[in-house]
Write an enzyme that holds these catalytic residues in place. Sequence first.
Site, PDB file in Angstrom:
ATOM      1  N   LYS A 170       7.229 -14.555   1.541  1.00 45.82           N
ATOM      2  CA  LYS A 170       7.339 -14.501   0.516  1.00 45.82           C
ATOM      3  C   LYS A 170       8.809 -14.589  -0.031  1.00 45.82           C
ATOM      4  O   LYS A 170       8.899 -15.389  -1.115  1.00 45.82           O
ATOM      5  CB  LYS A 170       6.180 -13.124  -0.167  1.00 45.82           C
ATOM      6  CG  LYS A 170       5.059 -13.200   0.408  1.00 45.82           C
ATOM      7  CD  LYS A 170       4.021 -12.758  -0.422  1.00 45.82           C
ATOM      8  CE  LYS A 170       4.855 -10.540  -0.039  1.00 45.82           C
ATOM      9  NZ  LYS A 170       4.100 -10.779   1.078  1.00 45.82           N
ATOM     10  N   ARG A 200      -1.464  -8.621  -6.161  1.00 45.50           N
ATOM     11  CA  ARG A 200      -1.943  -7.967  -4.320  1.00 45.50           C
ATOM     12  C   ARG A 200      -3.174  -7.592  -4.471  1.00 45.50           C
ATOM     13  O   ARG A 200      -3.744  -6.565  -3.499  1.00 45.50           O
ATOM     14  CB  ARG A 200      -0.920  -6.595  -4.120  1.00 45.50           C
ATOM     15  CG  ARG A 200       0.125  -7.504  -3.245  1.00 45.50           C
ATOM     16  CD  ARG A 200       1.003  -5.561  -3.364  1.00 45.50           C
ATOM     17  NE  ARG A 200       1.707  -6.621  -1.858  1.00 45.50           N
ATOM     18  CZ  ARG A 200       2.449  -6.502  -1.824  1.00 45.50           C
ATOM     19  NH1 ARG A 200       3.868  -7.248  -2.758  1.00 45.50           N
ATOM     20  NH2 ARG A 200       3.475  -6.424  -0.692  1.00 45.50           N
ATOM     21  N   ARG A 229      14.850   0.113   4.286  1.00 47.05           N
ATOM     22  CA  ARG A 229      13.281   0.505   4.449  1.00 47.05           C
ATOM     23  C   ARG A 229      12.367   1.437   5.515  1.00 47.05           C
ATOM     24  O   ARG A 229      11.870   0.622   6.082  1.00 47.05           O
ATOM     25  CB  ARG A 229      12.461  -0.886   3.900  1.00 47.05           C
ATOM     26  CG  ARG A 229      13.245  -1.740   2.392  1.00 47.05           C
ATOM     27  CD  ARG A 229      12.789  -2.883   2.271  1.00 47.05           C
ATOM     28  NE  ARG A 229      10.896  -2.711   2.612  1.00 47.05           N
ATOM     29  CZ  ARG A 229      10.524  -3.777   2.128  1.00 47.05           C
ATOM     30  NH1 ARG A 229      11.293  -4.711   1.767  1.00 47.05           N
ATOM     31  NH2 ARG A 229       9.177  -3.809   1.887  1.00 47.05           N
ATOM     32  N   ARG A 261      -0.251  -0.864   6.055  1.00 45.78           N
ATOM     33  CA  ARG A 261       0.500  -1.883   5.041  1.00 45.78           C
ATOM     34  C   ARG A 261      -0.535  -3.370   5.441  1.00 45.78           C
ATOM     35  O   ARG A 261      -1.442  -3.829   4.649  1.00 45.78           O
ATOM     36  CB  ARG A 261       2.031  -2.649   4.997  1.00 45.78           C
ATOM     37  CG  ARG A 261       2.944  -1.771   4.261  1.00 45.78           C
ATOM     38  CD  ARG A 261       4.053  -1.256   4.844  1.00 45.78           C
ATOM     39  NE  ARG A 261       4.585  -2.562   4.562  1.00 45.78           N
ATOM     40  CZ  ARG A 261       5.895  -3.196   4.749  1.00 45.78           C
ATOM     41  NH1 ARG A 261       7.139  -2.341   5.668  1.00 45.78           N
ATOM     42  NH2 ARG A 261       6.615  -4.223   4.027  1.00 45.78           N
TER      43      ARG A 261
HETATM   44  P1  B4P Z   1      10.250 -11.306   3.744  1.00 45.77           P
HETATM   45  O1  B4P Z   1      10.424 -12.238   3.148  1.00 45.77           O
HETATM   46  O2  B4P Z   1      10.840 -10.496   2.537  1.00 45.77           O
HETATM   47  O3  B4P Z   1       8.577 -10.625   3.300  1.00 45.77           O
HETATM   48  P2  B4P Z   1       7.983 -10.225   2.531  1.00 45.77           P
HETATM   49  O4  B4P Z   1       6.802 -10.894   2.511  1.00 45.77           O
HETATM   50  O5  B4P Z   1       8.484 -10.697   0.882  1.00 45.77           O
HETATM   51  O6  B4P Z   1       7.421  -8.099   2.266  1.00 45.77           O
HETATM   52  P3  B4P Z   1       7.090  -7.069   1.947  1.00 45.77           P
HETATM   53  O7  B4P Z   1       5.118  -7.401   1.555  1.00 45.77           O
HETATM   54  O8  B4P Z   1       7.268  -6.475   2.790  1.00 45.77           O
HETATM   55  O9  B4P Z   1       7.766  -6.890   0.963  1.00 45.77           O
HETATM   56  P4  B4P Z   1       7.502  -6.573  -0.826  1.00 45.77           P
HETATM   57  O10 B4P Z   1       8.901  -5.892  -1.242  1.00 45.77           O
HETATM   58  O11 B4P Z   1       6.529  -7.992  -2.021  1.00 45.77           O
HETATM   59  O12 B4P Z   1      10.634 -10.870   5.381  1.00 45.77           O
HETATM   60  C1  B4P Z   1      10.151  -9.959   6.009  1.00 45.77           C
HETATM   61  C2  B4P Z   1      11.620 -10.716   7.379  1.00 45.77           C
HETATM   62  O13 B4P Z   1      11.115 -11.521   8.326  1.00 45.77           O
HETATM   63  C3  B4P Z   1      13.139 -10.634   6.091  1.00 45.77           C
HETATM   64  O14 B4P Z   1      13.657  -9.903   7.540  1.00 45.77           O
HETATM   65  C4  B4P Z   1      13.398 -11.904   7.049  1.00 45.77           C
HETATM   66  O15 B4P Z   1      14.155 -12.251   7.128  1.00 45.77           O
HETATM   67  C5  B4P Z   1      12.525 -12.653   8.160  1.00 45.77           C
HETATM   68  N1  B4P Z   1      11.296 -13.652   7.660  1.00 45.77           N
HETATM   69  C6  B4P Z   1      11.127 -14.444   6.509  1.00 45.77           C
HETATM   70  N2  B4P Z   1      10.913 -15.469   6.854  1.00 45.77           N
HETATM   71  C7  B4P Z   1      10.864 -15.591   8.488  1.00 45.77           C
HETATM   72  C8  B4P Z   1      10.258 -16.832   9.692  1.00 45.77           C
HETATM   73  N3  B4P Z   1      10.785 -18.052   9.455  1.00 45.77           N
HETATM   74  N4  B4P Z   1      10.938 -16.331  10.509  1.00 45.77           N
HETATM   75  C9  B4P Z   1      11.635 -15.415  11.330  1.00 45.77           C
HETATM   76  N5  B4P Z   1      12.184 -14.241  10.715  1.00 45.77           N
HETATM   77  C10 B4P Z   1      11.883 -14.298   9.159  1.00 45.77           C
HETATM   78  O16 B4P Z   1       6.475  -4.727  -0.814  1.00 45.77           O
HETATM   79  C11 B4P Z   1       6.271  -4.086  -0.438  1.00 45.77           C
HETATM   80  C12 B4P Z   1       6.158  -2.870  -1.226  1.00 45.77           C
HETATM   81  O17 B4P Z   1       6.019  -2.764  -2.173  1.00 45.77           O
HETATM   82  C13 B4P Z   1       4.219  -2.875  -0.637  1.00 45.77           C
HETATM   83  O18 B4P Z   1       3.765  -2.494   0.674  1.00 45.77           O
HETATM   84  C14 B4P Z   1       4.046  -1.599  -1.777  1.00 45.77           C
HETATM   85  O19 B4P Z   1       3.751   0.056  -1.575  1.00 45.77           O
HETATM   86  C15 B4P Z   1       4.854  -2.104  -3.007  1.00 45.77           C
HETATM   87  N6  B4P Z   1       4.305  -3.012  -3.709  1.00 45.77           N
HETATM   88  C16 B4P Z   1       4.851  -3.879  -4.470  1.00 45.77           C
HETATM   89  N7  B4P Z   1       4.218  -5.065  -4.639  1.00 45.77           N
HETATM   90  C17 B4P Z   1       3.543  -4.706  -5.223  1.00 45.77           C
HETATM   91  C18 B4P Z   1       1.964  -4.762  -6.205  1.00 45.77           C
HETATM   92  N8  B4P Z   1       1.537  -6.282  -6.505  1.00 45.77           N
HETATM   93  N9  B4P Z   1       0.900  -3.760  -5.801  1.00 45.77           N
HETATM   94  C19 B4P Z   1       1.465  -2.728  -5.163  1.00 45.77           C
HETATM   95  N10 B4P Z   1       2.357  -2.101  -4.629  1.00 45.77           N
HETATM   96  C20 B4P Z   1       3.228  -3.592  -4.508  1.00 45.77           C
END
Ligand code: B4P
Length: 191
Positions: A14, A89, A134, A146
């Site tokens: 995302k 979420r 992290r 998670r």
């Molecule tokens: P990201 O792109 O960083 O993944 P994400 O889906 O955004 O991550 P996440 O769910 O962990 O984060 P958030 O901060 O929202 O990609 C992950 C990795 O994969 C990276 O290293 C990237 O380089 C790699 N990658 C991406 N695409 C790739 C591909 N095609 N091929 C290979 N590698 C690839 O959430 C973190 C925490 O914040 C939650 O657990 C919760 O505690 C809190 N939080 C956030 N929003 C919340 C909400 N609305 N309500 C309650 N808690 C919340």
Amino acid sequence: MINIVLFGKPGAGKGTQADILKKHYELFHISTGDLFRYHIQGSTDLGILAKSYMDKGDLVPDKVTIDMLEETVTQNSNVKGFIFDGFPRTTGQAEALDAFLTNKSMSITATIALEANDKILTERLINRGKTSGRVDDQDENKIRNRFEEYNNKTAPLKSFYSTQGKFYSVNGIGSVEEITQRLTRLIDGFL
Ligand code: B4P
């Protein structure tokens, strides 16, 4: 105005895709995860509270998350549209977002899910954990928690947005560029 929700399990890409799409479509990107991490870095009261949940892999409570999101949208209302990354979420957050946007004569254009399996997602997160610092990326038990939080609290949003005719699924496995192409092909249809 075009308002996109990027949806998917932790590590689905995302944040990665939102960063690219915001430039491509000139949209304002709101990542609730990044906002929380910003508060954690500044040791604000909100940051200290959020950290106690995030470090375990739990979702932060709805009330503080919704307030933070609404404040950010209000402060940036003169934009072409928003990419909501990691919000909503929970059903409570989705209902609050709908009510809030309706009040501002806005609405969600589409909710797009990036789909990938747990094995690939775990590998991506563990990999990121090696350099990101992290805590929630460094331990497979926390990552599993998670995924459970997602299955219990976030997955029901698929039917919430499907009922509104706004839910779309995109294959989240492949190179970053391939996935961007899949997303832009879909989003171009909403312009
Ligand atoms: P990201 O792109 O960083 O993944 P994400 O889906 O955004 O991550 P996440 O769910 O962990 O984060 P958030 O901060 O929202 O990609 C992950 C990795 O994969 C990276 O290293 C990237 O380089 C790699 N990658 C991406 N695409 C790739 C591909 N095609 N091929 C290979 N590698 C690839 O959430 C973190 C925490 O914040 C939650 O657990 C919760 O505690 C809190 N939080 C956030 N929003 C919340 C909400 N609305 N309500 C309650 N808690 C919340």
